[in-house]
Design a protein around this motif. Sequence first.
Motif, short mmCIF file in Angstrom:
data_model
loop_
_atom_site.label_atom_id
_atom_site.label_comp_id
_atom_site.label_asym_id
_atom_site.label_seq_id
_atom_site.Cartn_x
_atom_site.Cartn_y
_atom_site.Cartn_z
N THR A 1 3.24 -47.28 -4.20
CA THR A 1 2.40 -45.52 -4.00
C THR A 1 2.50 -45.87 -5.93
N VAL B 1 -7.28 -34.01 -7.29
CA VAL B 1 -6.56 -35.29 -7.50
C VAL B 1 -5.27 -35.29 -6.50
N VAL C 1 -4.72 -43.32 -11.97
CA VAL C 1 -5.15 -42.38 -12.30
C VAL C 1 -4.66 -41.79 -13.50
N VAL D 1 -4.39 -35.36 -2.31
CA VAL D 1 -3.13 -35.90 -1.73
C VAL D 1 -2.49 -35.56 -1.05
N LEU E 1 -13.26 -42.12 -8.54
CA LEU E 1 -11.44 -41.69 -8.85
C LEU E 1 -11.23 -41.08 -7.75
N TYR F 1 -7.39 -45.01 -0.75
CA TYR F 1 -5.86 -45.41 -0.94
C TYR F 1 -5.39 -44.70 0.61
N LEU F 2 -5.73 -42.94 0.53
CA LEU F 2 -5.29 -41.87 1.04
C LEU F 2 -4.86 -42.16 2.79
N LEU G 1 -2.17 -46.33 -6.90
CA LEU G 1 -2.64 -45.22 -6.03
C LEU G 1 -2.18 -44.34 -8.07
N TRP G 2 -0.81 -44.00 -8.72
CA TRP G 2 -1.31 -43.07 -9.33
C TRP G 2 -1.21 -43.94 -10.86
N TYR H 1 -11.85 -43.51 -5.12
CA TYR H 1 -10.94 -44.29 -4.55
C TYR H 1 -9.82 -43.74 -4.25
N VAL H 2 -8.66 -42.70 -4.45
CA VAL H 2 -8.05 -41.48 -3.63
C VAL H 2 -8.29 -41.53 -2.46
N TYR I 1 0.40 -36.46 1.58
CA TYR I 1 1.40 -37.00 0.72
C TYR I 1 2.35 -36.05 0.28
#
Length: 406
Positions: free
Chosen positions: A148, A178, A156, A182, A127, A134-135, A152-153, A130-131, A187
């Motif tokens: 997002t 997480v 999660v 972000v 995870l 994406y960021l 993204l969420w 993956y985050v 973010y």
Amino acid sequence: MTKVLENIKGDKVIWAIVALLALFSFLPVYSASSNLAYLYGDGNTFTFLVKHFAHLVLGFGIMYWVHKIPYNYFKGLSIIMIPVVVLLLLFTMAQNTTIGGANASRWIRLPFVGVTFQTSTLAAVVLMTYVARYLSKIRDKKIRFKETLLPLWIPVFIILILILPANFSTTAIIFSMVMMLVFLGGYPIRYMLLILGTGIVALTFFVLVAKAFPDSFSNRVATWEHRIENFINGVDSQEDYQVERAKIAIARGGVIGKGPGKSVQRNFLPQSSSDFIYAIIIEEWGLLGGVFLMLLYLLLLFRLVIVAHKSVDIFGKLLVIGVGLPIVFQALINMAVAVELFPVTGQTLPLVSSGGTSIWMTCMAIGMVLSVSKSREVISEEEAMKERENLEINEDNPLEVLSEVL
């Protein structure tokens, strides 16, 4: 051996820290496992030492193999592994494993080999990767919350919801990491506050449902409540008993400790080789040993920051922080529980406590960090090679040297 050392790339200090933690772990694990040998074995602690050695050997094999993979490959692998870990978490919940007659719904038993595996630790590494992917993808774009939400969420929250019923502490740590990632990834804070509020509402809803249907969640919510109440009020219970024994072990250790293998509280602490191994370390090695171990983790944190700073792209920076920082965070939580600065969580001491899954996933995460640091070395070697080639060309062409001088 020389050939193997030549193939070891990446930050050498991180390699040294991991090796020191692994070597140091043998003595406390061997000493603390006497209680387990008495309860579940034939009294032979050497069996547990061999098992710990096998876990570390496999862990270092995973770390070596992962660090050879170019870290950009982890972007695609994280997308593939997200549905895999979701299925594994669903399977873990469905089979409801028991170990030693106790509920152990965090683990699955691997077929044919008879080894238990904690799926939430794998899910955490996947995870965070993956985050980070994406960021890094949306880094230079204008971020809109609706865009997002799905990519993204939703992944999660799905993973956190599947981990929560059996392991609140791991869920809280993953969610915290997480949110930290972000934030570092740029973010917007107003969206983060919205996600935080949603998480609190979801947790409240889960607790209410669990209280309404207590048989559906193996009384995990009641366990969380008892641990928090015990921490605040000091109520006598099994968790409080373990903390009190850990504090006695720390008090007996003093400054220099009682010596390796001379712990007494290892015979009274049920989790002496895993959750409360730090207390046993201080009892045997004293305050000096405890501080030395803490400094190793802080040095690891320092090197993680350096590797992240030197990374050539944003994904490498976020990946190092995302998979590396939870290791240090988990270590500090384990130490805080032993000295009663934090409620009992069940978190092990990375690379020191016994337990296969924790060691393997920690080694995999460190391998990913080393892959990022290795890429910097490769770039430096390529630049040095180009400079040597240009120098050789110039030596063959005196006119080019003269033109450069002029």
